[in-house]
Design an enzyme around this catalytic site. Structure first.
Site, PDB file in Angstrom:
ATOM      1  CG  ASN A  62      -0.413  -0.127   2.525  1.00  0.00           C
ATOM      2  OD1 ASN A  62       0.589  -0.795   2.725  1.00  0.00           O
ATOM      3  ND2 ASN A  62      -1.014   0.533   3.497  1.00  0.00           N
ATOM      4  CD  GLU A  64      -1.437   4.836   4.354  1.00  0.00           C
ATOM      5  OE1 GLU A  64      -1.005   5.682   5.172  1.00  0.00           O
ATOM      6  OE2 GLU A  64      -2.110   3.840   4.697  1.00  0.00           O
ATOM      7  CG  ASN A  65      -0.577  11.546  -1.864  1.00  0.00           C
ATOM      8  OD1 ASN A  65      -1.086  12.641  -1.641  1.00  0.00           O
ATOM      9  ND2 ASN A  65       0.426  11.396  -2.693  1.00  0.00           N
ATOM     10  CB  ALA A  66      -0.225  14.609   2.104  1.00  0.00           C
ATOM     11  CE1 TYR A  68      -4.432  11.378   5.112  1.00  0.00           C
ATOM     12  CE2 TYR A  68      -6.462  10.476   6.008  1.00  0.00           C
ATOM     13  CZ  TYR A  68      -5.210  11.028   6.202  1.00  0.00           C
ATOM     14  OH  TYR A  68      -4.738  11.231   7.463  1.00  0.00           O
ATOM     15  CB  CYS A  73      -5.261  -1.261  -1.925  1.00  0.00           C
ATOM     16  SG  CYS A  73      -6.670  -0.504  -1.107  1.00  0.00           S
ATOM     17  CD  GLU A  75      -5.424  -5.760  -1.372  1.00  0.00           C
ATOM     18  OE1 GLU A  75      -4.823  -4.672  -1.265  1.00  0.00           O
ATOM     19  OE2 GLU A  75      -6.227  -6.177  -0.530  1.00  0.00           O
ATOM     20  CB  CYS A 115      -8.669  -4.408  -4.171  1.00  0.00           C
ATOM     21  SG  CYS A 115      -7.484  -3.109  -3.767  1.00  0.00           S
TER      22      CYS A 115
END
Ligand code: THU
Length: 159
Positions: A62, A64-66, A68, A73, A75, A115
């Protein structure tokens, strides 16, 4: 009118060690994939390992980013990387594992709806079932096709 039921067949194992050797190897790759998790916001790490029909294993984790929703994910990072790098090689099995601040999750992490829909797309594209293994510390689940975790799949190729 008729009342109907959907029955889902799947396998439950007490641990990874109960899996057949080939699946144990893929499980190991999913654990390795956890290293690639970039999850400074949720601190929830997810690793995925996708076995392709020719034996290639593609890992994902996964991201992530500031902002969101810009994250992705584990997958989908694995599936998109596989499709981008090996566009003609069918998907065989996807193994998924997750850990939180206490370590490996006791219960298997079950994939989100997006996913599942992406899994369905590639299963349909390649015309062969994509198997799914969900790894938990106390329980491991194996499904023999995406339909079993996504009943009534939307498939524009079939409607
Ligand atoms: N996540 C996955 O990578 N796969 C799943 O199946 C569920 C959720 C990620 C997204 C986010 O980075 C973190 O887990 C917390 O939701």
């Amino acid at each position: 009118m008729a009342d109907k039921q959907i029955i889902i067949d799947y396998k439950e194992y007490a641990s990874e060690q109960e899996l057949e050797p080939k699946d144990q190897e893929l499980a190991k790759a999913a654990h390795e994939a956890l290293k690639g998790s970039y999850s400074p916001y949720s601190h929830f790490r997810v690793g995925a390992a996708l076995l392709l029909a020719d034996g290639t294993v593609v890992k994902g984790a996964n991201q992530e980013n500031a902002a969101y929703p810009a994250g992705l994910c584990a997958e989908r990072t694995a599936m998109f990387a596989a499709s981008a790098n090996y566009p003609d090689v069918p998907f065989d099995t996807l193994a998924i594992v997750a850990e939180d601040s206490n370590g490996l999750c006791d219960e298997p992490a079950t994939p989100c709806g997006n996913c599942r829909q992406v899994m369905a797309e590639y299963q349909s594209k390649y015309g062969r079932p994509l198997k799914i293994i969900l790894l938990g510390r106390r329980k491991v689940l194996k499904f023999s096709k995406v339909d079993d975790i996504l009943p009534f799949i939307f498939d524009s190729l079939k409607v």
